[in-house]
Design a protein around this motif. Structure first.
Motif, PDB file in Angstrom:
ATOM      1  N   TYR A   1       0.837  -1.206   0.000  1.00 37.01           N
ATOM      2  CA  TYR A   1       0.000   0.000   0.000  1.00 37.01           C
ATOM      3  C   TYR A   1       0.876   1.262   0.000  1.00 37.01           C
ATOM      4  O   TYR A   1       0.655   2.189  -0.793  1.00 37.01           O
ATOM      5  CB  TYR A   1      -0.907  -0.001   1.224  1.00 37.01           C
ATOM      6  N   ALA A   2       1.877   1.294   0.878  1.00 34.82           N
ATOM      7  CA  ALA A   2       2.743   2.476   0.991  1.00 34.82           C
ATOM      8  C   ALA A   2       3.521   2.713  -0.298  1.00 34.82           C
ATOM      9  O   ALA A   2       3.705   3.857  -0.726  1.00 34.82           O
ATOM     10  CB  ALA A   2       3.696   2.311   2.168  1.00 34.82           C
ATOM     11  N   THR A   3       3.973   1.654  -0.942  1.00 36.77           N
ATOM     12  CA  THR A   3       4.707   1.782  -2.199  1.00 36.77           C
ATOM     13  C   THR A   3       3.817   2.324  -3.306  1.00 36.77           C
ATOM     14  O   THR A   3       4.234   3.189  -4.091  1.00 36.77           O
ATOM     15  CB  THR A   3       5.286   0.423  -2.615  1.00 36.77           C
ATOM     16  N   GLN A   4       2.579   1.856  -3.363  1.00 36.01           N
ATOM     17  CA  GLN A   4       1.679   2.276  -4.433  1.00 36.01           C
ATOM     18  C   GLN A   4       1.121   3.677  -4.246  1.00 36.01           C
ATOM     19  O   GLN A   4       0.396   4.169  -5.108  1.00 36.01           O
ATOM     20  CB  GLN A   4       0.534   1.268  -4.575  1.00 36.01           C
ATOM     21  N   LEU A   5       1.473   4.327  -3.161  1.00 30.84           N
ATOM     22  CA  LEU A   5       1.063   5.719  -2.982  1.00 30.84           C
ATOM     23  C   LEU A   5       1.790   6.649  -3.945  1.00 30.84           C
ATOM     24  O   LEU A   5       1.348   7.765  -4.193  1.00 30.84           O
ATOM     25  CB  LEU A   5       1.330   6.178  -1.544  1.00 30.84           C
ATOM     26  N   ASN A   6       2.905   6.154  -4.508  1.00 34.90           N
ATOM     27  CA  ASN A   6       3.699   7.004  -5.399  1.00 34.90           C
ATOM     28  C   ASN A   6       4.119   6.212  -6.635  1.00 34.90           C
ATOM     29  O   ASN A   6       4.748   5.157  -6.518  1.00 34.90           O
ATOM     30  CB  ASN A   6       4.936   7.535  -4.676  1.00 34.90           C
ATOM     31  N   TYR A   7       3.783   6.726  -7.819  1.00 36.65           N
ATOM     32  CA  TYR A   7       4.074   6.014  -9.059  1.00 36.65           C
ATOM     33  C   TYR A   7       5.574   5.860  -9.288  1.00 36.65           C
ATOM     34  O   TYR A   7       6.026   4.847  -9.832  1.00 36.65           O
ATOM     35  CB  TYR A   7       3.448   6.745 -10.250  1.00 36.65           C
ATOM     36  N   CYS A   8       6.353   6.856  -8.907  1.00 31.98           N
ATOM     37  CA  CYS A   8       7.797   6.791  -9.127  1.00 31.98           C
ATOM     38  C   CYS A   8       8.441   5.712  -8.257  1.00 31.98           C
ATOM     39  O   CYS A   8       9.287   4.944  -8.732  1.00 31.98           O
ATOM     40  CB  CYS A   8       8.440   8.151  -8.835  1.00 31.98           C
ATOM     41  N   LEU A   9       8.045   5.658  -6.998  1.00 35.50           N
ATOM     42  CA  LEU A   9       8.594   4.625  -6.122  1.00 35.50           C
ATOM     43  C   LEU A   9       8.156   3.243  -6.594  1.00 35.50           C
ATOM     44  O   LEU A   9       8.956   2.292  -6.607  1.00 35.50           O
ATOM     45  CB  LEU A   9       8.155   4.856  -4.676  1.00 35.50           C
ATOM     46  N   GLU A  10       6.910   3.115  -6.992  1.00 31.38           N
ATOM     47  CA  GLU A  10       6.412   1.834  -7.498  1.00 31.38           C
ATOM     48  C   GLU A  10       7.237   1.389  -8.702  1.00 31.38           C
ATOM     49  O   GLU A  10       7.650   0.214  -8.785  1.00 31.38           O
ATOM     50  CB  GLU A  10       4.943   1.973  -7.886  1.00 31.38           C
TER      51      GLU A  10
ATOM     52  N   TYR B   1      18.586   4.053  -9.101  1.00 25.69           N
ATOM     53  CA  TYR B   1      17.296   4.399  -9.701  1.00 25.69           C
ATOM     54  C   TYR B   1      16.871   5.819  -9.332  1.00 25.69           C
ATOM     55  O   TYR B   1      15.689   6.153  -9.404  1.00 25.69           O
ATOM     56  CB  TYR B   1      16.236   3.381  -9.259  1.00 25.69           C
ATOM     57  N   ASP B   2      17.847   6.646  -8.979  1.00 20.81           N
ATOM     58  CA  ASP B   2      17.537   8.025  -8.603  1.00 20.81           C
ATOM     59  C   ASP B   2      16.835   8.785  -9.715  1.00 20.81           C
ATOM     60  O   ASP B   2      15.988   9.651  -9.458  1.00 20.81           O
ATOM     61  CB  ASP B   2      18.819   8.775  -8.206  1.00 20.81           C
ATOM     62  N   ASP B   3      17.191   8.468 -10.966  1.00 20.97           N
ATOM     63  CA  ASP B   3      16.567   9.182 -12.090  1.00 20.97           C
ATOM     64  C   ASP B   3      15.067   8.903 -12.173  1.00 20.97           C
ATOM     65  O   ASP B   3      14.300   9.762 -12.635  1.00 20.97           O
ATOM     66  CB  ASP B   3      17.241   8.796 -13.406  1.00 20.97           C
ATOM     67  N   LEU B   4      14.650   7.740 -11.702  1.00 16.65           N
ATOM     68  CA  LEU B   4      13.226   7.405 -11.713  1.00 16.65           C
ATOM     69  C   LEU B   4      12.461   8.125 -10.619  1.00 16.65           C
ATOM     70  O   LEU B   4      11.227   8.177 -10.650  1.00 16.65           O
ATOM     71  CB  LEU B   4      13.036   5.896 -11.559  1.00 16.65           C
TER      72      LEU B   4
END
Length: 276
Positions: free
Chosen positions: A162-171, A242-245
């Motif tokens: 759930y916490a990961t899917q709060l942000n498209y970039c992190l996902e 993956y900083d660019d993402l």
């Protein structure tokens, strides 16, 4: 009636994807902004066999692709259940991992198994070793294959997703890392969140009673307040590969983050329907 009403209220529908065809999809596309949920429940063959419920992945993925291409104003989510008879923690992790990876699905909803009196599972509770927390909620406590300690892990892992899917970039960064390292996304998320250099609350996402609702509300507020720190922690965890993402993560929060953020600013909460 709903199509003509032009309501701005969010209405959540749950579907068996096997009923979808072009005609159904065309009718649904006329509805105002809504959330469509696919009740998959599990991808574990043993749990599915116990439920006597087939799951055809190819058909499901075809339907998700069709509806996501057709609709531009809808959100698509999946429902999973943890604690199902004949399921176990590894099976549930596999279900989480699969659901997280389905393109077009914005959020994975997880719920505890509930043993309702009069159902086939009720009649077979001794066979499956089913114990419930109480006779008010009938929420699962444990089964022969899913002990209480693993039920607690399932709740925690659900919150990680759930916490990961709060942000498209992190996902996206998690998925890319899993692909590059040839690991499952769920294993990346578990390892990352379990080793954060700061604590975060991991509340029950489907709470019971006012106390449970408040714990969920406080947990959402906690993870939202620390999201910048979570992003920075992931950069270090992934050795900055993956900083660019993650450059534009502040502009790429999901609608569910926005809803939760609005709730976190309230002094009072309005019950479970506000927190979904």
């Amino acid at each position: 009636h709903l199509a003509k009403s032009k309501t701005d209220k969010i209405i959540k529908y749950e579907f068996n994807f096997d009923v979808f065809d072009e005609e159904v999809i065309d009718l649904l596309s006329q509805l105002p902004h809504n959330e469509f949920t696919f009740g998959v429940q599990s991808t574990n063959p043993k749990a599915l066999a116990a439920m006597k419920r087939p799951f055809r992945k190819e058909k499901f993925e075809q339907v998700v692709k069709m509806v996501s291409n057709k609709f531009t104003n809808q959100n698509f989510t999946m429902d999973l259940i943890y604690g199902l008879p004949e399921d176990d923690i590894e099976g549930f992790k596999s279900s989480l991992n699969y659901s997280f990876g389905v393109e077009g699905i914005e959020k994975v909803n997880t719920y505890p198994f509930v043993l309702l009196p009069g159902t086939p599972y009720w009649e077979q509770k001794e066979k499956f070793g089913i114990e419930v927390l109480d006779e008010e909620s009938y929420e699962i406590k444990s089964t022969r294959t899913f002990p209480k300690s693993d039920i607690d892990l399932a709740k925690k892992y659900s919150f990680h997703v759930y916490a990961t899917q709060l942000n498209y970039c992190l996902e996206n960064a998690v998925k890319q890392m899993a692909n590059q390292e040839q690991k499952r996304s769920i294993d990346i998320m578990i390892d990352f969140f379990d080793n954060l250099p700061f604590p975060i609350q991991t509340p029950h996402l489907t709470p019971i009673g006012a106390r449970g609702i408040k714990e969920k509300y406080d947990g959402l507020k906690n993870v939202i307040s620390k999201y910048d720190d979570i992003i920075e922690a992931f950069k270090r965890y992934s050795e900055h590969k993956y900083d660019d993402l993650l450059l534009d993560y502040k502009e790429n929060f999901s609608v569910y983050y926005k809803r939760s953020n609005e709730l976190s600013k309230r002094e009072r909460y309005g019950g479970t329907k506000d927190l979904r």
